[in-house]
Design a protein around this motif. Structure first.
Motif, PDB file in Angstrom:
ATOM      1  N   UNK A 133     -28.887  63.314 -54.679  1.00 41.07           N
ATOM      2  CA  UNK A 133     -29.876  62.324 -55.110  1.00 41.07           C
ATOM      3  C   UNK A 133     -29.388  60.894 -54.915  1.00 41.07           C
ATOM      4  N   UNK A 134     -28.164  60.599 -55.316  1.00 37.20           N
ATOM      5  CA  UNK A 134     -27.657  59.226 -55.208  1.00 37.20           C
ATOM      6  C   UNK A 134     -27.585  58.777 -53.742  1.00 37.20           C
ATOM      7  N   UNK A 135     -27.075  59.643 -52.892  1.00 31.90           N
ATOM      8  CA  UNK A 135     -26.980  59.307 -51.473  1.00 31.90           C
ATOM      9  C   UNK A 135     -28.384  59.088 -50.871  1.00 31.90           C
ATOM     10  N   UNK A 136     -29.335  59.920 -51.254  1.00 32.39           N
ATOM     11  CA  UNK A 136     -30.716  59.776 -50.793  1.00 32.39           C
ATOM     12  C   UNK A 136     -31.302  58.441 -51.251  1.00 32.39           C
ATOM     13  N   UNK A 137     -31.124  58.119 -52.531  1.00 29.65           N
ATOM     14  CA  UNK A 137     -31.644  56.857 -53.060  1.00 29.65           C
ATOM     15  C   UNK A 137     -31.008  55.652 -52.376  1.00 29.65           C
ATOM     16  N   UNK A 138     -29.697  55.722 -52.131  1.00 30.36           N
ATOM     17  CA  UNK A 138     -29.008  54.634 -51.430  1.00 30.36           C
ATOM     18  C   UNK A 138     -29.541  54.467 -50.005  1.00 30.36           C
ATOM     19  N   UNK A 139     -29.786  55.567 -49.349  1.00 23.50           N
ATOM     20  CA  UNK A 139     -30.313  55.505 -47.988  1.00 23.50           C
ATOM     21  C   UNK A 139     -31.700  54.866 -47.977  1.00 23.50           C
ATOM     22  N   UNK A 140     -32.549  55.279 -48.908  1.00 22.65           N
ATOM     23  CA  UNK A 140     -33.885  54.686 -49.013  1.00 22.65           C
ATOM     24  C   UNK A 140     -33.802  53.189 -49.293  1.00 22.65           C
ATOM     25  N   UNK A 141     -32.916  52.800 -50.191  1.00 17.50           N
ATOM     26  CA  UNK A 141     -32.760  51.376 -50.505  1.00 17.50           C
ATOM     27  C   UNK A 141     -32.337  50.600 -49.261  1.00 17.50           C
ATOM     28  N   UNK A 142     -31.454  51.188 -48.472  1.00 20.56           N
ATOM     29  CA  UNK A 142     -31.020  50.539 -47.233  1.00 20.56           C
ATOM     30  C   UNK A 142     -32.173  50.385 -46.251  1.00 20.56           C
ATOM     31  N   UNK A 143     -33.027  51.378 -46.177  1.00 17.83           N
ATOM     32  CA  UNK A 143     -34.191  51.287 -45.283  1.00 17.83           C
ATOM     33  C   UNK A 143     -35.155  50.200 -45.735  1.00 17.83           C
ATOM     34  N   UNK A 144     -35.290  50.034 -47.042  1.00 14.44           N
ATOM     35  CA  UNK A 144     -36.199  49.012 -47.565  1.00 14.44           C
ATOM     36  C   UNK A 144     -35.720  47.608 -47.249  1.00 14.44           C
ATOM     37  N   UNK A 145     -34.412  47.422 -47.156  1.00 14.34           N
ATOM     38  CA  UNK A 145     -33.874  46.084 -46.888  1.00 14.34           C
ATOM     39  C   UNK A 145     -33.715  45.804 -45.395  1.00 14.34           C
ATOM     40  N   UNK A 146     -33.895  46.833 -44.561  1.00 13.04           N
ATOM     41  CA  UNK A 146     -33.788  46.658 -43.114  1.00 13.04           C
ATOM     42  C   UNK A 146     -35.016  45.923 -42.605  1.00 13.04           C
ATOM     43  N   UNK A 147     -34.795  44.960 -41.754  1.00 14.68           N
ATOM     44  CA  UNK A 147     -35.890  44.185 -41.182  1.00 14.68           C
ATOM     45  C   UNK A 147     -36.608  45.034 -40.132  1.00 14.68           C
ATOM     46  N   UNK A 148     -37.905  45.107 -40.229  1.00 13.85           N
ATOM     47  CA  UNK A 148     -38.703  45.835 -39.251  1.00 13.85           C
ATOM     48  C   UNK A 148     -38.970  44.923 -38.052  1.00 13.85           C
ATOM     49  N   UNK A 149     -38.428  45.301 -36.900  1.00 12.44           N
ATOM     50  CA  UNK A 149     -38.647  44.503 -35.698  1.00 12.44           C
ATOM     51  C   UNK A 149     -40.119  44.503 -35.305  1.00 12.44           C
ATOM     52  N   UNK A 150     -40.777  45.623 -35.506  1.00 13.53           N
ATOM     53  CA  UNK A 150     -42.202  45.700 -35.191  1.00 13.53           C
ATOM     54  C   UNK A 150     -43.004  44.723 -36.069  1.00 13.53           C
ATOM     55  N   UNK A 151     -42.677  44.665 -37.333  1.00 11.89           N
ATOM     56  CA  UNK A 151     -43.372  43.747 -38.243  1.00 11.89           C
ATOM     57  C   UNK A 151     -43.083  42.300 -37.860  1.00 11.89           C
ATOM     58  N   UNK A 152     -41.841  42.011 -37.498  1.00 15.45           N
ATOM     59  CA  UNK A 152     -41.492  40.648 -37.066  1.00 15.45           C
ATOM     60  C   UNK A 152     -42.289  40.232 -35.838  1.00 15.45           C
ATOM     61  N   UNK A 153     -42.442  41.165 -34.897  1.00 13.26           N
ATOM     62  CA  UNK A 153     -43.210  40.856 -33.679  1.00 13.26           C
ATOM     63  C   UNK A 153     -44.662  40.560 -34.028  1.00 13.26           C
ATOM     64  N   UNK A 154     -45.244  41.343 -34.961  1.00 11.24           N
ATOM     65  CA  UNK A 154     -46.619  41.100 -35.384  1.00 11.24           C
ATOM     66  C   UNK A 154     -46.763  39.728 -36.029  1.00 11.24           C
ATOM     67  N   UNK A 155     -45.778  39.370 -36.848  1.00 15.06           N
ATOM     68  CA  UNK A 155     -45.809  38.057 -37.508  1.00 15.06           C
ATOM     69  C   UNK A 155     -45.761  36.934 -36.483  1.00 15.06           C
ATOM     70  N   UNK A 156     -44.905  37.076 -35.469  1.00 16.51           N
ATOM     71  CA  UNK A 156     -44.786  36.050 -34.430  1.00 16.51           C
ATOM     72  C   UNK A 156     -46.096  35.900 -33.656  1.00 16.51           C
ATOM     73  N   UNK A 157     -46.723  37.032 -33.328  1.00 14.61           N
ATOM     74  CA  UNK A 157     -47.980  36.967 -32.594  1.00 14.61           C
ATOM     75  C   UNK A 157     -49.085  36.329 -33.418  1.00 14.61           C
ATOM     76  N   UNK A 158     -49.044  36.509 -34.735  1.00 13.52           N
ATOM     77  CA  UNK A 158     -50.068  35.966 -35.617  1.00 13.52           C
ATOM     78  C   UNK A 158     -49.970  34.443 -35.736  1.00 13.52           C
ATOM     79  N   UNK A 159     -48.780  33.899 -35.480  1.00 12.30           N
ATOM     80  CA  UNK A 159     -48.573  32.451 -35.601  1.00 12.30           C
ATOM     81  C   UNK A 159     -49.217  31.687 -34.510  1.00 12.30           C
TER      82      UNK A 159
END
Length: 132
Positions: free
Chosen positions: A106-132
């Protein structure tokens, strides 16, 4: 004119599965198969009509309709749910095994999920740039 065997397209397996099937559900050891990437290249090189003449039509349709795990994990899983998994309740057993592994780590799973939440989504960044 000799007829050639149709190409069957290998179904991209779920990440935890060792075995594979064709897109139409056949055992790839018994049929002429190509990978999804080879299928895409075949369509690009020969065109849709010509490549369709030498490809299993169920594989053809299925490979074009369903994404791989890397492209869209929720939709890839929905394919398993929609079509009843991989026969004889394998998918259900896999879900129980995944649950047991998460509970045991459980702890390792939760840590992995937390790491994914803090990872920057390149796809989302690209969408933000296009929206500007």
């Amino acid at each position: 004119m000799a007829s050639e065997a149709l190409d069957h397209v290998l179904r991209p397996p779920l990440p935890w599965r060792k075995e594979s099937l064709t897109e139409c559900g056949l055992d790839p050891a018994s049929f002429q198969t190509i990978t999804r990437d080879e299928f895409i290249a075949k369509v690009k090189d020969l065109g849709q009509k010509r490549s369709a003449m030498t490809t299993c039509m169920t594989c053809w349709d299925t490979a074009r309709r369903w994404p791989t795990w890397e492209q869209d994990p929720p939709r890839r899983l929905s394919r398993e749910v929609k079509w009843g998994g991989h026969g004889d309740d394998q998918f259900t057993r896999e879900l129980y095994a995944i649950t047991a592994l998460i509970e045991a780590h459980r702890e390792e799973f939760d840590d992995y999920l937390a790491g994914l939440e803090t990872t920057v989504s390149l796809q989302e960044r690209r969408r933000e740039r296009r929206a500007r």
